[in-house]
Each structure stands twice: as C-alpha cells, then as structure tokens.
Design a protein around this motif. Structure first.
Motif, PDB file in Angstrom:
ATOM      1  N   SER A 178      37.781 -29.768   5.586  1.00 47.55           N
ATOM      2  CA  SER A 178      37.729 -28.728   4.545  1.00 47.55           C
ATOM      3  C   SER A 178      36.380 -28.742   3.840  1.00 47.55           C
ATOM      4  O   SER A 178      35.878 -27.685   3.454  1.00 47.55           O
ATOM      5  N   GLY A 179      35.805 -29.952   3.702  1.00 47.60           N
ATOM      6  CA  GLY A 179      34.476 -30.026   3.101  1.00 47.60           C
ATOM      7  C   GLY A 179      33.459 -29.246   3.907  1.00 47.60           C
ATOM      8  O   GLY A 179      32.636 -28.516   3.347  1.00 47.60           O
ATOM      9  N   VAL A 180      33.538 -29.386   5.241  1.00 49.64           N
ATOM     10  CA  VAL A 180      32.614 -28.644   6.109  1.00 49.64           C
ATOM     11  C   VAL A 180      32.817 -27.137   5.923  1.00 49.64           C
ATOM     12  O   VAL A 180      31.854 -26.376   5.780  1.00 49.64           O
ATOM     13  N   LEU A 181      34.086 -26.700   5.871  1.00 53.62           N
ATOM     14  CA  LEU A 181      34.360 -25.262   5.688  1.00 53.62           C
ATOM     15  C   LEU A 181      33.775 -24.769   4.369  1.00 53.62           C
ATOM     16  O   LEU A 181      33.111 -23.727   4.318  1.00 53.62           O
ATOM     17  N   ILE A 182      34.019 -25.522   3.285  1.00 57.91           N
ATOM     18  CA  ILE A 182      33.503 -25.111   1.979  1.00 57.91           C
ATOM     19  C   ILE A 182      31.975 -25.088   2.014  1.00 57.91           C
ATOM     20  O   ILE A 182      31.345 -24.150   1.509  1.00 57.91           O
ATOM     21  N   ASN A 183      31.389 -26.113   2.653  1.00 61.57           N
ATOM     22  CA  ASN A 183      29.931 -26.145   2.765  1.00 61.57           C
ATOM     23  C   ASN A 183      29.402 -24.921   3.497  1.00 61.57           C
ATOM     24  O   ASN A 183      28.358 -24.383   3.144  1.00 61.57           O
ATOM     25  N   ILE A 184      30.132 -24.505   4.548  1.00 56.97           N
ATOM     26  CA  ILE A 184      29.683 -23.330   5.304  1.00 56.97           C
ATOM     27  C   ILE A 184      29.706 -22.089   4.408  1.00 56.97           C
ATOM     28  O   ILE A 184      28.764 -21.281   4.409  1.00 56.97           O
ATOM     29  N   ILE A 185      30.773 -21.950   3.621  1.00 55.58           N
ATOM     30  CA  ILE A 185      30.862 -20.793   2.716  1.00 55.58           C
ATOM     31  C   ILE A 185      29.673 -20.793   1.748  1.00 55.58           C
ATOM     32  O   ILE A 185      28.987 -19.782   1.560  1.00 55.58           O
ATOM     33  N   ILE A 186      29.423 -21.972   1.152  1.00 58.32           N
ATOM     34  CA  ILE A 186      28.329 -22.076   0.183  1.00 58.32           C
ATOM     35  C   ILE A 186      26.986 -21.826   0.872  1.00 58.32           C
ATOM     36  O   ILE A 186      26.104 -21.154   0.327  1.00 58.32           O
ATOM     37  N   PHE A 187      26.872 -22.345   2.113  1.00 57.51           N
ATOM     38  CA  PHE A 187      25.644 -22.146   2.898  1.00 57.51           C
ATOM     39  C   PHE A 187      25.338 -20.665   3.036  1.00 57.51           C
ATOM     40  O   PHE A 187      24.207 -20.216   2.800  1.00 57.51           O
ATOM     41  N   PHE A 188      26.360 -19.868   3.390  1.00 62.65           N
ATOM     42  CA  PHE A 188      26.117 -18.430   3.541  1.00 62.65           C
ATOM     43  C   PHE A 188      25.827 -17.772   2.197  1.00 62.65           C
ATOM     44  O   PHE A 188      25.007 -16.862   2.108  1.00 62.65           O
ATOM     45  N   ASN A 189      26.488 -18.248   1.139  1.00 58.76           N
ATOM     46  CA  ASN A 189      26.179 -17.714  -0.188  1.00 58.76           C
ATOM     47  C   ASN A 189      24.726 -17.968  -0.566  1.00 58.76           C
ATOM     48  O   ASN A 189      24.082 -17.118  -1.171  1.00 58.76           O
ATOM     49  N   VAL A 190      24.249 -19.163  -0.185  1.00 60.50           N
ATOM     50  CA  VAL A 190      22.847 -19.489  -0.476  1.00 60.50           C
ATOM     51  C   VAL A 190      21.933 -18.534   0.274  1.00 60.50           C
ATOM     52  O   VAL A 190      21.008 -17.942  -0.288  1.00 60.50           O
ATOM     53  N   ILE A 191      22.239 -18.341   1.575  1.00 59.55           N
ATOM     54  CA  ILE A 191      21.410 -17.452   2.392  1.00 59.55           C
ATOM     55  C   ILE A 191      21.408 -16.035   1.825  1.00 59.55           C
ATOM     56  O   ILE A 191      20.370 -15.378   1.728  1.00 59.55           O
ATOM     57  N   LEU A 192      22.600 -15.579   1.382  1.00 61.24           N
ATOM     58  CA  LEU A 192      22.696 -14.215   0.857  1.00 61.24           C
ATOM     59  C   LEU A 192      22.036 -14.079  -0.507  1.00 61.24           C
ATOM     60  O   LEU A 192      21.891 -12.974  -1.021  1.00 61.24           O
ATOM     61  N   GLY A 193      21.662 -15.217  -1.094  1.00 60.71           N
ATOM     62  CA  GLY A 193      20.953 -15.138  -2.377  1.00 60.71           C
ATOM     63  C   GLY A 193      21.871 -15.029  -3.578  1.00 60.71           C
ATOM     64  O   GLY A 193      21.424 -14.673  -4.675  1.00 60.71           O
ATOM     65  N   THR A 194      23.151 -15.329  -3.401  1.00 63.23           N
ATOM     66  CA  THR A 194      24.105 -15.219  -4.508  1.00 63.23           C
ATOM     67  C   THR A 194      23.660 -16.051  -5.711  1.00 63.23           C
ATOM     68  O   THR A 194      23.679 -15.585  -6.846  1.00 63.23           O
ATOM     69  N   TYR A 195      23.248 -17.301  -5.415  1.00 63.48           N
ATOM     70  CA  TYR A 195      22.921 -18.200  -6.532  1.00 63.48           C
ATOM     71  C   TYR A 195      21.541 -17.915  -7.093  1.00 63.48           C
ATOM     72  O   TYR A 195      21.284 -18.183  -8.257  1.00 63.48           O
ATOM     73  N   GLU A 196      20.683 -17.363  -6.229  1.00 67.75           N
ATOM     74  CA  GLU A 196      19.362 -16.948  -6.692  1.00 67.75           C
ATOM     75  C   GLU A 196      19.536 -15.860  -7.768  1.00 67.75           C
ATOM     76  O   GLU A 196      18.913 -15.921  -8.819  1.00 67.75           O
ATOM     77  N   ARG A 197      20.426 -14.897  -7.472  1.00 67.87           N
ATOM     78  CA  ARG A 197      20.675 -13.823  -8.439  1.00 67.87           C
ATOM     79  C   ARG A 197      21.367 -14.345  -9.692  1.00 67.87           C
ATOM     80  O   ARG A 197      21.107 -13.898 -10.786  1.00 67.87           O
ATOM     81  N   ARG A 198      22.263 -15.347  -9.476  1.00 70.31           N
ATOM     82  CA  ARG A 198      23.012 -15.894 -10.603  1.00 70.31           C
ATOM     83  C   ARG A 198      22.095 -16.728 -11.505  1.00 70.31           C
ATOM     84  O   ARG A 198      22.407 -16.984 -12.649  1.00 70.31           O
ATOM     85  N   GLY A 199      21.000 -17.152 -10.918  1.00 73.49           N
ATOM     86  CA  GLY A 199      20.042 -17.934 -11.697  1.00 73.49           C
ATOM     87  C   GLY A 199      20.391 -19.397 -11.787  1.00 73.49           C
ATOM     88  O   GLY A 199      19.780 -20.150 -12.543  1.00 73.49           O
ATOM     89  N   SER A 200      21.396 -19.830 -11.025  1.00 75.89           N
ATOM     90  CA  SER A 200      21.772 -21.246 -11.074  1.00 75.89           C
ATOM     91  C   SER A 200      22.443 -21.654  -9.771  1.00 75.89           C
ATOM     92  O   SER A 200      23.274 -20.924  -9.232  1.00 75.89           O
ATOM     93  N   TYR A 201      22.062 -22.832  -9.277  1.00 72.51           N
ATOM     94  CA  TYR A 201      22.667 -23.346  -8.047  1.00 72.51           C
ATOM     95  C   TYR A 201      23.783 -24.345  -8.364  1.00 72.51           C
ATOM     96  O   TYR A 201      24.035 -25.275  -7.611  1.00 72.51           O
ATOM     97  N   GLU A 202      24.463 -24.146  -9.476  1.00 74.24           N
ATOM     98  CA  GLU A 202      25.464 -25.139  -9.872  1.00 74.24           C
ATOM     99  C   GLU A 202      26.608 -25.226  -8.875  1.00 74.24           C
ATOM    100  O   GLU A 202      27.225 -26.281  -8.709  1.00 74.24           O
ATOM    101  N   MET A 203      26.881 -24.113  -8.185  1.00 71.52           N
ATOM    102  CA  MET A 203      27.967 -24.134  -7.198  1.00 71.52           C
ATOM    103  C   MET A 203      27.682 -25.177  -6.116  1.00 71.52           C
ATOM    104  O   MET A 203      28.587 -25.884  -5.669  1.00 71.52           O
TER     105      MET A 203
END
Lengths: 126, 332
Positions: free
Chosen positions: B282-307
């Motif tokens: 499950s950790g790998v799955l969650i990491n994959i989700i976060i990985f794609f969020n990083v690529i899509l720039g979700t956290y860049e727009r949010r201004g924080s990589y706390e996720m």
C-alpha cells in the motif's frame, strides 16, 4: 519547519553541514549497525551465548541494536528531532509504555505455560 | 461580539486556542497518531510471536536453518538475503527523506526523481518478499510429521575440515519409489461431497524403507539440546520413530504443516511478514499517487510539499517495522 533541522547526531559527536549530508550520515550509521547484526547472526560468537536475564547475551545485543536503529529512523528520517517536545512525548512515550506492557504480559505468560509443560503439568503445588 | 464567544482569559497563551501549540499541521499529527496505533498492532503480532516462542522455547525452529537461500545461487547462505532486503528498505527510506528535503526547498524535479527511486526500492522489496515466501512454501529437505504433530528431519554426520557436522538429507533423495500408492481422491471418482488436497509425493512407508536402505542417515527431532542444537537420534531410535510415529511426509510449509518445525512458526511467518508486506504494497501505491501529483505540479501550485512529508512518515514507519521484524524473525 523547513530550515529548522537539528544537524547533530550522537549527542553532538558528529555534526553535519546540511540536512542532506545528515541523511547520508545516518544511512552509513544504520548500514554499519545492520552489518554488525548480520555478522553476529552468522558467526554467533561462543562468548555471547551465555544467559543474561532469561535470554542469550547475543539476543540482548540484537534487541539493543534494533532499538538504536529505530531511534535513528524515527529521529532523523521521520524528523522527530525537529518536532516539539510535546508531540514527541505524545507519540513516543505512549507507544513505548504500551508496547513494554504488552511484551511483559505476553512473554511472562508464555514462559509460565512453558514451565507448566516442562514440569509435568504442575508448576506450583500449593 | 463578546456575547458569542466566552472569554477565558487564556488568550495569547500556548494552549489558549487559535495557534498550533505542537507546531505541526493537522495532517502530520494525524499521521503520527495513526502510526502509533499501527505500531501497537505490529507489536501485538510480534509479542504474540514471542508468546508462542516462549511457550515452545525448547523446540522452536532455528531461523538460520530455515532462511538459507539467495536467488540464482545454490548453497547455504543464512541471513544474506534478508540483510539485502533490509538494506533495500533502508535505502528507499533514504531516498524518501531526500524527496522530503527537496520538497522543503521546492525543487520539483528532485522530488520527482527521489520519489521514483523510493517506488523502485519498494517494488524490489515486495518482490524479494514474494520470492522469500515462495522458497519457504516450496520447502527444502522435507520431513516426516508424527502422529503427535512433531517434525522429524533427516541428515547424516559428515566430516568437513576434520570436524564432524550434521548435514541435512532431503526426503526425496532417500525415499524409495514403491508401487501401489494411493491415488488422490476427487469428487468424480467417489463421494462427491468429499474432496482431498494434493497427496504428498512420498508415503511414510517409502521414506521408512529408504531410511533402512541408507544406513548412515539419522533422524533429527525438534528438541533443542543443551548445546542449543536440535537433537539427533541414534540409528535404532531413528528407525523406530519413523516406523511407529511417522504419519505424513511434509515438503515445504503452509498454514497446516511446516517441514521446518511447528506449524505455528509458519503461521506467524505468513501473518507478520504478510501484514508488513501488505503495508509496503500500500505504501508503494500511495507513493505512486503522490509521485504523479508531484509530476502534475499539484504541490507546486499548493505552495507546499507537505503531502510528500506525510507519505514519507508512513514509508519510514514501514521501514521501522521491518527493522523489528528482521530482528525478531531472523536474528533472535
């Protein structure tokens, strides 16, 4: 919290210049501990086979080294070192207390049952 | 306005409300509390393992003799492969914390790269775990289970470098093939409401006759003697035990039988490493989700990589648990 990392490990014995450097330093430390554990596990020195408080000395060494590893994973990888004292105690003391309690109860009981088996089903004849 | 909110006289103090006394966000704190509860679950499992082990302290399998394989190599290498797995997991923990660190500095490409490495590390670990399970299930030398559920293994004394050592002998190497063995019952050729699992490759009689034919082979019981080794029976006693008490030939391990010793050992192995492996998965799955969020720039727009940091906490926890599983299953 981004820039507020504490960069010392081993009570200030080793100081790092940056957080990244500290991470690699902790990796080296954890790898050394694991290597020592594996070496002990393979060669099993005869001198560490004596019993100490109900367990082989070697097993105590394994457990202590494991707790040391757990400390560095929690403190440096999970940044517990940088959290406030209150959060740290909330998490660590609670877990440590409950886990010690659980281990004591279960191992005590397991040892008792073993002695009942090995002493002919009567442990204490009152 | 003063009528709607009670004035407690604690304004401005640490716990007076309106600020973060623990200097930690809600999400991070909740991840910590989840980790505490999950840690208690794992300690429950490991303590239960300790309970059973203390209960059968005189006959528990020796882990060094159980986990001795590494992929693509033959021979006896206790511990090496698990040490490798431990290292892989610690390494992926390192790349995770590097990703968190890069996140603090808002370096998107670095976070992406380190998250990718973390995922790869997790996959290698889960794959190794699967291989470890496969090897354990398939078994090594085989053994005979007695009527009382004890395990009798085979071996012979050999002199290596002037030292007498007990070398294990596989059941398949000594068993003689005899005709007239029973065929597996299936529903179409008998009682339709009764089914039967796969029959063992050899019967106890075949193993017994093989033991008779190989005069140097001895039986080893599960009882641990004063030297901390399993007891080896005399030749006469070996023949007697197999003849009188042998009930089933066991190869490998599952939830019912276990050629390495008590079935409890296999049960705990499957349960604890399985539960941990599920956490890694499950950790790998969650990491994959976060990985794609990083690529899509979700956290860049949010201004924080706390996720990334929160997922990192979970990932480190999985590593932390493995450190303990490694100690209590393989070392102690």
């Amino acid at each position: 919290m981004a820039d507020a990392h504490k960069l010392e490990i081993l009570r200030g014995l080793v100081k790092f210049k940056s957080n990244t450097q500290k991470i690699w330093g902790v990796l080296v430390l954890l790898s050394i501990i694991t290597a020592v554990e594996v070496a002990f596990g393979i060669y099993k020195p005869e001198s560490l086979m004596s019993k100490f408080i109900g367990m082989k000395l070697l097993n105590w060494i394994f457990i202590i080294l494991t707790i040391v590893k757990a400390y560095y994973i929690t403190w440096d990888f999970m940044h517990m070192r940088d959290e406030t004292k209150a959060l740290r105690r909330m998490v660590v003391w609670t877990a440590v207390f409950l886990i010690c309690y659980l281990i004591f109860i279960l191992l005590q009981e397991g040892g008792y049952i073993e002695s009942v088996y090995s002493s002919g089903f009567i442990k204490k004849d009152f | 306005m003063d009528t709607t909110v009670a004035n407690t006289g604690t304004e401005g103090k640490t716990w007076g409300g309106g600020n973060q006394p623990l200097k930690s966000s809600y999400g991070k704190m909740m991840m910590w509390f989840f980790i505490v509860s999950d840690a208690l679950t794992f300690s429950g499992f490991l303590a239960a393992y300790g309970f059973s082990r203390f209960k059968f302290i005189g006959s528990w399998p020796i882990a060094d003799e159980v986990f001795t394989h590494i992929p693509f190599f033959h021979g006896n290498y206790p511990m090496i492969y698990v040490a490798f797995m431990t290292f892989v997991l610690i390494m992926s923990s390192v790349t995770m914390v590097l990703a968190v660190d890069a996140g603090h500095h808002m370096q998107k490409s670095k976070v992406t790269f380190y998250m990718f490495l973390t995922i790869i590390g997790g996959l290698i670990f889960v794959g190794s775990q699967a291989w470890e399970w496969g090897t354990f299930i398939k078994g090594d030398y085989g053994a005979v289970q007695t009527k009382g559920g004890n395990i009798l293994q085979f071996g012979e004394y050999k002199t290596i470098d002037g030292e007498k050592v007990f070398k294990r002998v596989a059941v398949r190497d000594i068993a003689v093939n005899e005709h007239g063995e029973r065929v597996q019952h299936d529903r179409k050729s008998g009682l339709w409401f009764v089914s039967e699992g796969t029959l063992p490759a050899y019967t106890v009689d075949e193993v017994f006759h093989g033991l008779e034919a190989n005069s140097n082979v001895l039986v080893r019981t599960q009882i641990i003697n004063a030297e901390g080794e399993k007891t080896v029976l005399s030749r006469a006693e070996s023949l007697k035990q197999i003849k009188n008490n042998g009930k089933l030939v066991v190869e490998g391990a599952n939830l019912h039988v276990n050629e390495y010793g008590t079935p409890l050992f296999a049960d705990f192995f499957f349960f604890i490493t399985g539960f941990h492996g599920f956490h890694v998965f499950s950790g790998v799955l969650i990491n994959i989700i976060i990985f794609f969020n990083v690529i899509l720039g979700t956290y860049e727009r949010r201004g924080s990589y706390e996720m990334v940091e929160k997922v990192g906490l979970y990932w480190h926890f999985v590593d932390l648990v493995w450190v303990f599983v490694f100690t209590f299953f393989y070392l102690v």
